[in-house]
Design a protein around this motif. Structure first.
Motif, mmCIF file in Angstrom:
data_model
loop_
_atom_site.group_PDB
_atom_site.id
_atom_site.type_symbol
_atom_site.label_atom_id
_atom_site.label_comp_id
_atom_site.label_asym_id
_atom_site.label_seq_id
_atom_site.Cartn_x
_atom_site.Cartn_y
_atom_site.Cartn_z
ATOM 1 N N ARG A 136 81.743 36.145 3.495
ATOM 2 C CA ARG A 136 80.846 35.385 2.620
ATOM 3 C C ARG A 136 80.308 36.330 1.569
ATOM 4 N NH1 ARG A 136 77.205 32.205 7.079
ATOM 5 N NH2 ARG A 136 78.828 32.456 8.626
ATOM 6 N N GLU A 137 80.200 35.793 0.369
ATOM 7 C CA GLU A 137 79.696 36.600 -0.733
ATOM 8 C C GLU A 137 78.686 35.754 -1.507
ATOM 9 O OE1 GLU A 137 81.974 37.788 -4.596
ATOM 10 O OE2 GLU A 137 82.568 39.146 -2.981
ATOM 11 N N ALA A 138 77.485 36.264 -1.646
ATOM 12 C CA ALA A 138 76.443 35.541 -2.366
ATOM 13 C C ALA A 138 76.678 35.657 -3.872
ATOM 14 C CB ALA A 138 75.073 36.097 -2.014
ATOM 15 N N ASP A 139 76.267 34.635 -4.587
ATOM 16 C CA ASP A 139 76.322 34.663 -6.051
ATOM 17 C C ASP A 139 75.074 35.404 -6.522
ATOM 18 O OD1 ASP A 139 76.023 34.084 -8.809
ATOM 19 O OD2 ASP A 139 77.195 32.244 -8.573
ATOM 20 N N PRO A 140 75.222 36.491 -7.255
ATOM 21 C CA PRO A 140 74.049 37.265 -7.678
ATOM 22 C C PRO A 140 73.123 36.505 -8.626
ATOM 23 C CG PRO A 140 76.047 38.147 -8.670
ATOM 24 C CD PRO A 140 76.471 37.076 -7.717
ATOM 25 N N ARG A 141 73.649 35.458 -9.279
ATOM 26 C CA ARG A 141 72.830 34.693 -10.220
ATOM 27 C C ARG A 141 72.201 33.454 -9.612
ATOM 28 N NH1 ARG A 141 77.601 34.877 -14.404
ATOM 29 N NH2 ARG A 141 78.401 33.908 -12.564
ATOM 30 N N ASP A 142 72.707 33.014 -8.445
ATOM 31 C CA ASP A 142 72.201 31.788 -7.831
ATOM 32 C C ASP A 142 72.267 31.933 -6.318
ATOM 33 O OD1 ASP A 142 71.593 29.232 -6.939
ATOM 34 O OD2 ASP A 142 72.863 28.218 -8.410
ATOM 35 N N ALA A 143 71.134 32.146 -5.694
ATOM 36 C CA ALA A 143 71.069 32.395 -4.251
ATOM 37 C C ALA A 143 71.546 31.206 -3.430
ATOM 38 C CB ALA A 143 69.654 32.775 -3.846
ATOM 39 N N ARG A 144 71.590 30.010 -4.025
ATOM 40 C CA ARG A 144 72.047 28.824 -3.289
ATOM 41 C C ARG A 144 73.564 28.771 -3.155
ATOM 42 N NH1 ARG A 144 69.612 24.680 -7.278
ATOM 43 N NH2 ARG A 144 70.485 26.316 -8.558
ATOM 44 N N VAL A 145 74.263 29.557 -3.966
ATOM 45 C CA VAL A 145 75.728 29.514 -3.987
ATOM 46 C C VAL A 145 76.296 30.681 -3.198
ATOM 47 C CG1 VAL A 145 77.763 29.626 -5.485
ATOM 48 C CG2 VAL A 145 75.730 28.376 -6.233
ATOM 49 N N ALA A 146 77.252 30.357 -2.327
ATOM 50 C CA ALA A 146 77.972 31.391 -1.586
ATOM 51 C C ALA A 146 79.458 31.150 -1.749
ATOM 52 C CB ALA A 146 77.571 31.357 -0.119
ATOM 53 N N TYR A 147 80.190 32.225 -1.762
ATOM 54 C CA TYR A 147 81.642 32.162 -1.912
ATOM 55 C C TYR A 147 82.310 32.597 -0.617
ATOM 56 C CZ TYR A 147 80.788 31.915 -6.927
ATOM 57 O OH TYR A 147 80.358 31.535 -8.171
#
Length: 151
Positions: free
Chosen positions: A85-96
């Motif tokens: 899992r990788e968090a989106d640095p610009r949006d904490a609600r989004v994970a990749y």
């Protein structure tokens, strides 16, 4: 429905072909690479995505399943070190979901096996022209769907 209507037989043959392919391909993928067919398709979607990562919602759309199914599929792949899992640095609600180095290696190895298996499936009855025509027809059938990894 007319008995001359080819739609139902075509659909039934697609389902029969799907079942045949799954039963033929899954055992070898499992024994050689430790992957189920649906796991390989999951990993191939990620490997062909920009930056080799996708949001779970995008994976769900591409694999025509629910986000909860994607979560259940991702857990064992995470535990085996193929994805993370990788968090989106610009949006904490989004994970990749992203491939690890081990995941990239496993996908490359499994894809080589998958290519060989594809050749074996078609070898005895199909010309290259037949295969190209089938591919084009199926491409047209699925053209509006997201995530065509055949290209």
């Amino acid at each position: 429905m007319s008995t001359d209507d080819p739609a139902l037989p075509a659909l039934l043959r697609l389902f029969r072909a799907q079942a045949y392919l799954e039963s033929r391909l899954s055992p070898e993928l499992g024994s050689v690479h430790g992957l189920a067919l649906n796991e390989l398709l999951f990993l191939l979607q990620i490997s062909r995505a920009p930056l080799q990562r996708l949001r779970r919602v995008d994976l769900a759309q591409r694999l025509h399943t629910s986000q909860s199914t994607i979560t259940r599929m991702a857990l064992p792949l995470e535990k085996s070190g193929l994805v993370k899992r990788e968090a989106d640095p610009r949006d904490a609600r989004v994970a990749y979901v992203t491939l690890t180095r081990t995941g990239r290696t496993r996908v490359a190895e499994a894809e080589a096996t998958f290519r060989r298996m594809a050749e074996e499936v078609f070898r005895d009855r199909w010309s290259e022209k037949d295969i190209a025509q089938l591919s084009a027809l199926l491409g047209r059938f699925t053209a509006a769907l997201p995530g065509d990894i055949a290209e």
